[in-house]
Scaffold this active site. Structure first.
Site, PDB file in Angstrom:
ATOM      1  N   TYR A 181       0.842  -1.184   0.000  1.00 15.52           N
ATOM      2  CA  TYR A 181       0.000   0.000   0.000  1.00 15.52           C
ATOM      3  C   TYR A 181       0.890   1.250   0.000  1.00 15.52           C
ATOM      4  O   TYR A 181       2.092   1.164  -0.234  1.00 15.52           O
ATOM      5  CB  TYR A 181      -0.996  -0.064   1.158  1.00 15.52           C
ATOM      6  CG  TYR A 181      -1.952  -1.227   0.989  1.00 15.52           C
ATOM      7  CD1 TYR A 181      -2.832  -1.263  -0.100  1.00 15.52           C
ATOM      8  CD2 TYR A 181      -1.952  -2.299   1.862  1.00 15.52           C
ATOM      9  CE1 TYR A 181      -3.679  -2.350  -0.300  1.00 15.52           C
ATOM     10  CE2 TYR A 181      -2.804  -3.382   1.673  1.00 15.52           C
ATOM     11  CZ  TYR A 181      -3.659  -3.395   0.587  1.00 15.52           C
ATOM     12  OH  TYR A 181      -4.491  -4.468   0.377  1.00 15.52           O
ATOM     13  N   GLY A 319      -3.779 -14.600  11.580  1.00 17.53           N
ATOM     14  CA  GLY A 319      -4.802 -13.917  10.812  1.00 17.53           C
ATOM     15  C   GLY A 319      -6.015 -14.770  10.583  1.00 17.53           C
ATOM     16  O   GLY A 319      -6.945 -14.799  11.388  1.00 17.53           O
TER      17      GLY A 319
END
Length: 363
Positions: A181, A319
């Protein structure tokens, strides 16, 4: 050998933790179209409060920072009001929660940007793969390069988001400088072709992550701020690696270490791929940082127990196992079977596949 175990209490920076199991950031795309969390998020995070530390789903610092439909924000009063009961619920359940601050950069689409504007990036290089829009998956739009004079305003957006996160009552924040990102787009020479003070040399390419983190630490105090890095991740826009991951990320880790941060959080390898201890020396990165370290990617129960016992990490972040196992720490403690959540419930939708996974009996 460390005297700590995966299930022992301690502190990460200034944040007390009940165990060494962190919940990784998990994008679930269940906010409304304006990025306001719905009441479902209250129950979702409350259910997972037994994690030593919850790191929230990536949360947009600004409208410009949006790259996926129905992801939450932290830049308006409406966002603050919706997040507040989430932190209250986690704290009432005895948990600790930090907010991950996110700007997607080029991994966005004009339909998600105000007025249909182009996304921004260090350089005007279009990303591959797809992003999630309100009408389905689409290729990210061609970005425009940020002007040098826009960067102070970008840093101020991070500062504003950090202030609002503090107002909400989080225990800290994590700067998302991973998964290709915006901040990592500046770090990698594959996506940064600038010739100003934010491009070219490794010092210049790591400057924005450092300046953003320092600004956020000014709001929170450094010992409640973490940073996430992913030197080997190729996901999110099919972004090529930096030409010298060890040198570039080692330099950045050392630079971040001067701030006295709560932790460095590393994705050890390719996201959703195998752990890559043999391909990259993450312990060298940890040593360069000099502070506490959260390891993520490819860990199961046995690997996590060993990593803490051997002093490889101070916490292990899980996760996807947290999606189907809201009580993951207890399941790991008991060595109980884990539920594998189907991929189709990961993103978007309602309570199904979000808050309806059962707890172990006897809890």
């Amino acid at each position: 050998m460390s005297s700590n175990t995966l299930f022992s209490s301690g502190k990460i920076g200034a944040i007390p933790v009940a165990n060494r199991i962190a919940m990784s950031p998990l994008t679930r795309s269940r906010a409304d179209r304006n990025g306001v969390q719905t009441p479902l998020a209250i129950e979702y995070y409350r259910q997972r409060a037994s994690a030593g530390l919850i790191i929230t789903e990536a949360t947009n610092i600004s409208r410009q920072g949006r790259g996926y439909a129905f992801t939450p924000g932290i830049y308006t009063d409406q966002h603050v009001a919706a997040w507040r009961p989430v932190t209250d619920a986690v704290h009432e359940a005895g948990g600790r929660i930090v907010l991950q601050l996110w700007h997607v950069g080029r991994i966005s689409h004009t339909s998600l940007q105000e007025g249909g504007q182009a996304p921004v990036a260090p350089s005007a290089i279009q990303a591959g793969q797809t992003t999630y829009t309100e009408t389905g998956m689409q290729r990210p739009s061609m970005p425009r390069a940020l002007r040098t004079d826009e960067i102070p305003g970008l840093i101020e957006d991070y500062r504003n988001a950090a202030r609002k996160a503090k107002e909400v009552g989080f225990d800290g924040v994590e700067v998302h400088s991973a998964n290709n990102y915006l901040l990592e787009q500046f770090i990698r020479d594959s996506t940064n072709q600038r010739d100003d003070s934010y491009g070219g040399s490794v010092e210049n390419r790591t400057r924005l992550t450092f300046e953003v983190t320092r600004a956020v630490a000014d709001i929170w105090g450094a010992d409640r701020v973490g940073v996430r890095l992913s030197p080997l991740t190729l996901s999110a826009g099919d972004t090529p690696l930096d030409s010298d991951p060890a040198g570039t990320y080692g330099y950045l880790a050392e630079r971040l270490g001067t701030l006295g941060l709560a932790y460095l959080h590393c994705i050890e390898g390719q996201t959703r791929g195998e752990n890559a201890k043999d391909a990259f020396d993450f312990q060298a990165l940890r040593r360069a940082f000099g502070g506490q370290y959260i390891a993520n990617n490819g860990y199961d129960r046995d690997k996590a127990i060993a990593a803490i016992a051997e002093g490889h990490a101070d916490m292990i972040a899980f996760g996807r196992p947290f999606i189907g196992n809201p009580d993951l720490p207890e399941r790991l403690r008991r060595n109980a079977p884990l539920v594998e959540a189907p991929h189709e419930v990961y993103y978007g939708g309602g309570s199904k596949g979000y808050t309806d996974f059962p707890m172990l009996g006897g809890l």
